[in-house]
Design a protein around this motif. Structure first.
Motif, PDB file in Angstrom:
ATOM      1  N   VAL A 208       0.812  -1.223   0.000  1.00  0.00           N
ATOM      2  CA  VAL A 208       0.000   0.000   0.000  1.00  0.00           C
ATOM      3  C   VAL A 208       0.843   1.269   0.000  1.00  0.00           C
ATOM      4  N   GLN A 209       2.147   1.144   0.242  1.00  0.00           N
ATOM      5  CA  GLN A 209       3.008   2.333   0.311  1.00  0.00           C
ATOM      6  C   GLN A 209       2.877   3.195  -0.937  1.00  0.00           C
ATOM      7  N   ARG A 210       3.026   2.553  -2.083  1.00  0.00           N
ATOM      8  CA  ARG A 210       3.062   3.313  -3.321  1.00  0.00           C
ATOM      9  C   ARG A 210       1.715   3.964  -3.630  1.00  0.00           C
ATOM     10  N   GLN A 211       0.659   3.186  -3.316  1.00  0.00           N
ATOM     11  CA  GLN A 211      -0.711   3.689  -3.512  1.00  0.00           C
ATOM     12  C   GLN A 211      -0.924   4.988  -2.717  1.00  0.00           C
ATOM     13  N   ILE A 212      -0.508   4.974  -1.458  1.00  0.00           N
ATOM     14  CA  ILE A 212      -0.720   6.122  -0.571  1.00  0.00           C
ATOM     15  C   ILE A 212       0.144   7.306  -1.015  1.00  0.00           C
ATOM     16  N   LEU A 213       1.363   6.999  -1.403  1.00  0.00           N
ATOM     17  CA  LEU A 213       2.260   8.061  -1.857  1.00  0.00           C
ATOM     18  C   LEU A 213       1.719   8.714  -3.124  1.00  0.00           C
ATOM     19  N   ASP A 214       1.248   7.886  -4.059  1.00  0.00           N
ATOM     20  CA  ASP A 214       0.691   8.431  -5.305  1.00  0.00           C
ATOM     21  C   ASP A 214      -0.530   9.292  -5.006  1.00  0.00           C
ATOM     22  N   LEU A 215      -1.337   8.843  -4.043  1.00  0.00           N
ATOM     23  CA  LEU A 215      -2.513   9.616  -3.649  1.00  0.00           C
ATOM     24  C   LEU A 215      -2.094  10.996  -3.140  1.00  0.00           C
ATOM     25  N   MET A 216      -1.102  10.995  -2.236  1.00  0.00           N
ATOM     26  CA  MET A 216      -0.642  12.257  -1.656  1.00  0.00           C
ATOM     27  C   MET A 216      -0.076  13.180  -2.736  1.00  0.00           C
ATOM     28  N   LEU A 217       0.752  12.631  -3.607  1.00  0.00           N
ATOM     29  CA  LEU A 217       1.373  13.442  -4.661  1.00  0.00           C
ATOM     30  C   LEU A 217       0.325  13.969  -5.635  1.00  0.00           C
ATOM     31  N   GLY A 218      -0.662  13.128  -5.954  1.00  0.00           N
ATOM     32  CA  GLY A 218      -1.709  13.542  -6.883  1.00  0.00           C
ATOM     33  C   GLY A 218      -2.541  14.679  -6.323  1.00  0.00           C
ATOM     34  N   LEU A 219      -2.930  14.554  -5.059  1.00  0.00           N
ATOM     35  CA  LEU A 219      -3.731  15.615  -4.433  1.00  0.00           C
ATOM     36  C   LEU A 219      -2.923  16.907  -4.346  1.00  0.00           C
ATOM     37  N   ALA A 220      -1.644  16.777  -3.990  1.00  0.00           N
ATOM     38  CA  ALA A 220      -0.801  17.970  -3.869  1.00  0.00           C
ATOM     39  C   ALA A 220      -0.652  18.645  -5.228  1.00  0.00           C
ATOM     40  N   ARG A 221      -0.526  17.839  -6.277  1.00  0.00           N
ATOM     41  CA  ARG A 221      -0.402  18.418  -7.621  1.00  0.00           C
ATOM     42  C   ARG A 221      -1.678  19.185  -7.967  1.00  0.00           C
ATOM     43  N   ASP A 222      -2.828  18.610  -7.627  1.00  0.00           N
ATOM     44  CA  ASP A 222      -4.102  19.272  -7.915  1.00  0.00           C
ATOM     45  C   ASP A 222      -4.190  20.647  -7.264  1.00  0.00           C
ATOM     46  N   THR A 223      -3.636  20.763  -6.054  1.00  0.00           N
ATOM     47  CA  THR A 223      -3.786  22.030  -5.325  1.00  0.00           C
ATOM     48  C   THR A 223      -2.545  22.906  -5.451  1.00  0.00           C
ATOM     49  N   GLY A 224      -1.553  22.479  -6.223  1.00  0.00           N
ATOM     50  CA  GLY A 224      -0.334  23.279  -6.392  1.00  0.00           C
ATOM     51  C   GLY A 224       0.530  23.318  -5.145  1.00  0.00           C
ATOM     52  N   THR A 225       0.333  22.342  -4.263  1.00  0.00           N
ATOM     53  CA  THR A 225       1.078  22.302  -3.013  1.00  0.00           C
ATOM     54  C   THR A 225       2.515  21.820  -3.252  1.00  0.00           C
ATOM     55  N   ALA A 226       3.487  22.573  -2.744  1.00  0.00           N
ATOM     56  CA  ALA A 226       4.888  22.137  -2.801  1.00  0.00           C
ATOM     57  C   ALA A 226       5.115  21.095  -1.710  1.00  0.00           C
ATOM     58  N   ILE A 227       6.023  20.152  -1.961  1.00  0.00           N
ATOM     59  CA  ILE A 227       6.265  19.100  -0.974  1.00  0.00           C
ATOM     60  C   ILE A 227       7.753  18.953  -0.687  1.00  0.00           C
TER      61      ILE A 227
END
Ligand SMILES: Nc1ncnc2c1ncn2[C@@H]1O[C@H](COP(=O)(O)OP(=O)(O)OP(=O)(O)O)[C@@H](O)[C@H]1O
Ligand SMILES: [Mg+2]
Length: 339
Positions: A208-227
């Protein structure tokens, strides 16, 4: 990169020689832990910057100071730790010079953090709904009903099915992966400009690691959030980050574009990290790069902290601390090979 409002943020060198003031500029950040044998420098003079919407990976072996750096930037270090010098300029304001109340407001709304172990950062006696809704209630001054509605929508977005039921659940009723989804929902519900994620999936099953990471990165991309993404997974670095900061015993040893780093790491430590991976797709592996271990902060070698393990060490390395040298491609490298 989008220009910042540029209110007095200093222009850091390296990592692409930015044309505009970055979203976050960390300058000379130094954090010590006071111990009976004296102050230990867990973070020592770190300079780095993150642009709007950028993903910066922070890598290094266990004990290199990644977590302490992440906590320091947001002013979350507590005794026996203390920040002794440096700035963390975020949107033109030095977070470390602000009163804690103002810093907390920024932390809750414009800059958020996801910790490695979700169980310790969720409140066991509050329902999931109330916890995800809290930033909305506090920072948007929404009513409880409005905030819970926003929380339900956010839980849907992070893939927690049956959000209505989930709102009433407590952390102990959820799996590790579900709790991490809740943490992501809390961290991103107000679309912050900056997210600091400290090994956000290490506590989870590899599947599930990759799934969760992709979720986080995808949401951040949608909102323009820097990580700022602390990770030990160079495969993730390769696929997600623009820039990478390599830490070794509290100091940055290499900093610059991921593509340059992966093509040819400049620092022997970075070379060791990369060589330790048979394939970049190796997932969930701890970095075990080079013979030997990270030195204890209480017993640091003289000169370059890495020299006792370095296959390319020569005379100056044991004697003098190398500064960060600028390479023509914009990278910065703390190694006498470039002096
Ligand atoms: N409360 C503390 N008291 C004393 N030393 C501490 C404390 N917390 C951290 N340190 C020291 O600071 C250094 C950096 O620790 P940190 O947790 O930042 O490492 P890390 O790079 O995040 O490691 P990991 O990959 O294992 O998470 C370590 O040498 C650690 O022993
Ligand atoms: Mg850590």
């Amino acid at each position: 990169m989008v220009p910042d409002d540029g209110q007095g943020a200093a222009m850091p060198a390296g990592a692409g020689q930015r044309a505009f003031a970055p979203l976050l500029s960390v300058e000379g950040l130094t954090t010590v832990f006071d111990t009976p044998s004296g102050p230990l420098r867990a973070v020592d003079g770190v300079d780095l910057a993150i642009g709007r919407g950028e993903v910066l990976a922070v890598v290094g072996e266990s004990g290199c100071g990644k977590t302490v750096l992440a906590l320091s930037i947001l002013g979350l270090v507590s005794p026996p730790g203390r920040i002794v010098s440096g700035r963390a300029v975020f949107g033109g304001q030095d977070l470390l010079a602000l009163p804690e109340g103002k810093r907390r407001t920024i932390r809750g709304s414009r800059a958020s953090m996801i910790f490695q172990e979700p169980m310790t950062s969720l409140n066991p006696v509050l329902s999931i709904g109330d916890q995800v809704a809290e930033p909305v209630r506090v920072h948007r001054r929404a009513s409880r009903r409005e905030a819970l509605a926003a929380a339900g929508a956010m839980l849907d977005r992070v893939g927690l099915s049956g959000a209505g039921r989930r709102l009433r659940a407590y952390p102990h009723e959820l799996s590790g992966g579900q709790r991490q989804r809740v943490m992501i929902a809390m961290a991103l519900i107000l679309s912050p400009e900056l997210l600091i994620a400290d090994e956000p999936t290490t506590a989870l099953d590899v599947t599930v690691q990759r799934q969760i990471l992709d979720l986080m990165l995808g949401l951040a991309r949608d909102t323009g959030t820097a990580i700022a993404l602390v990770t030990h997974n160079l495969g993730v670095v390769a696929e997600t980050a623009e820039n990478v900061a390599v830490m070794y015993s509290g100091r940055l040893v290499e900093y610059g574009a991921v593509a340059d780093f992966l093509r040819e790491p400049a620092h022997p430590y970075g070379q060791g990290l990369l060589a330790s991976l048979p394939r970049l797709s190796d997932r969930g592996r701890r970095l075990t790069p080079i013979p030997g271990t990270v030195p204890s902060l209480a017993d640091l070698p003289t000169g370059c902290h890495f020299h006792p393990r370095c296959p390319r060490a020569f005379a100056p390395c044991a004697r003098d601390i190398p500064p960060l040298f600028d390479l023509p491609d914009g990278r910065r490298v703390r190694c006498w090979l470039y002096g």
